[in-house]
Scaffold this active site. Structure first.
Site, PDB file in Angstrom:
ATOM      1  N   SER A 152       0.853  -1.192   0.000  1.00 32.71           N
ATOM      2  CA  SER A 152       0.000   0.000   0.000  1.00 32.71           C
ATOM      3  C   SER A 152       0.885   1.237   0.000  1.00 32.71           C
ATOM      4  CB  SER A 152      -0.887   0.016   1.249  1.00 32.71           C
ATOM      5  OG  SER A 152      -1.492   1.286   1.437  1.00 32.71           O
ATOM      6  N   TYR A 166      -1.382  -0.558  10.280  1.00 33.03           N
ATOM      7  CA  TYR A 166      -1.538  -0.946   8.874  1.00 33.03           C
ATOM      8  C   TYR A 166      -0.311  -0.514   8.079  1.00 33.03           C
ATOM      9  CZ  TYR A 166      -3.554  -1.134   4.146  1.00 33.03           C
ATOM     10  OH  TYR A 166      -3.797  -1.408   2.815  1.00 33.03           O
TER      11      TYR A 166
END
Length: 269
Positions: A152, A166
């Site tokens: 990501s 995350y």
């Protein structure tokens, strides 16, 4: 001069095998469609039996060679069982491993609890790491192995809304790709990471419905829009093709320009 026959070989996955995790929906689903379109034979896993069966039925109707297993990737025994199934189906050889599955609970760092940490680490990082270990002998045996991690942009730059846990799991995947690229090159295995911006999926729906968050994201994205699943899957599959055989250890952002656009973080007083 490159012959047409050579061109076809470089741009084909005919006869190759792939495992894609968390692939019954979203980006994973798009990756399967792309892989199948290039001729690969694929096995997928997903935690949802309903979504898995629905997707398998759709792919069967399209003539794709896709099989699947229900698997909770946070479970060590279930990961081992999945790889035993993959080894059996593909005769002990695997060409492509796409570590796609991922979860996100966005919170301020001070509000995270131990369960949040375990949830992210076990799903996003530990599962991918273990699948790489389990698949290594199969990838090596194939003579042509490619691992792709779905990372990501949150693992490349700081995105407050995604949360620190995350972001750290995705940053770790980027580093894992670099390590494996060097360690396993001698075994004929490449490893890369693909780092998307926000993409239109069921997982991102709540974020995109928050007008202020969406506007904040788009204001920092030069292309001025969120991505589509097929815009990520096309890069993932390219990295698996023989045409990409000299690319390894890279983290490539599919982000509409977000990570190269200068912006300042202004903390609230």
């Amino acid at each position: 001069m490159v012959t047409r026959k050579m061109d076809k070989r470089l741009w084909s996955l005919q006869g190759m095998t792939a495992l894609v995790t968390g692939a019954a929906s979203g980006i994973g689903y798009a990756i399967v469609e792309e892989l199948a379109g290039f001729g690969a034979k694929i096995h997928i896993c997903d935690i949802s039996k309903t979504l898995l069966n629905q997707s398998l039925s759709e792919w069967e109707n399209k003539g794709f060679q896709v099989s699947g297993s229900v698997c909770d990737v946070t479970s060590h025994p279930e990961r081992e069982k999945l790889m035993q199934t993959v080894s059996s189906i593909f005769d002990g050889k695997l060409n492509i491993l796409v570590n796609n599955v991922g979860v996100l609970r966005g919170k301020p760092t001070t509000e995270y609890v131990a369960d949040d940490f375990t949830f992210h680490i076990s799903t996003n990082l530990e599962a991918a790491y273990h699948f790489c270990q389990l698949s290594h002998p199969l990838l090596k045996a194939s003579g042509y192995g490619s691992i792709v991690f779905l990372s990501s942009v949150a693992g490349v730059v700081s995105l407050i809304d995604c949360g620190s846990i995350y972001g750290l799991t995705k940053g770790a995947l980027n580093q894992l790709a670099r390590n494996l690229a060097c360690e396993w090159a001698k075994d004929g295995i490449r490893a890369n990471a693909v780092a998307p911006n926000v993409v239109k999926t069921a997982q991102s729906q709540s974020f995109l419905e928050d007008v202020s968050k969406k506007e904040g994201l788009l204001s920092r994205t030069p292309l001025g829009r969120v991505g589509e699943p097929n815009e990520v899957s096309s890069l993932v599959v390219f990295l698996c093709l023989p045409a990409a055989s000299y690319i390894t250890g890279q983290t490539i952002c599919v982000d509409g320009g977000l990570t190269v656009n200068g912006f300042s973080y202004q903390p609230h007083a």
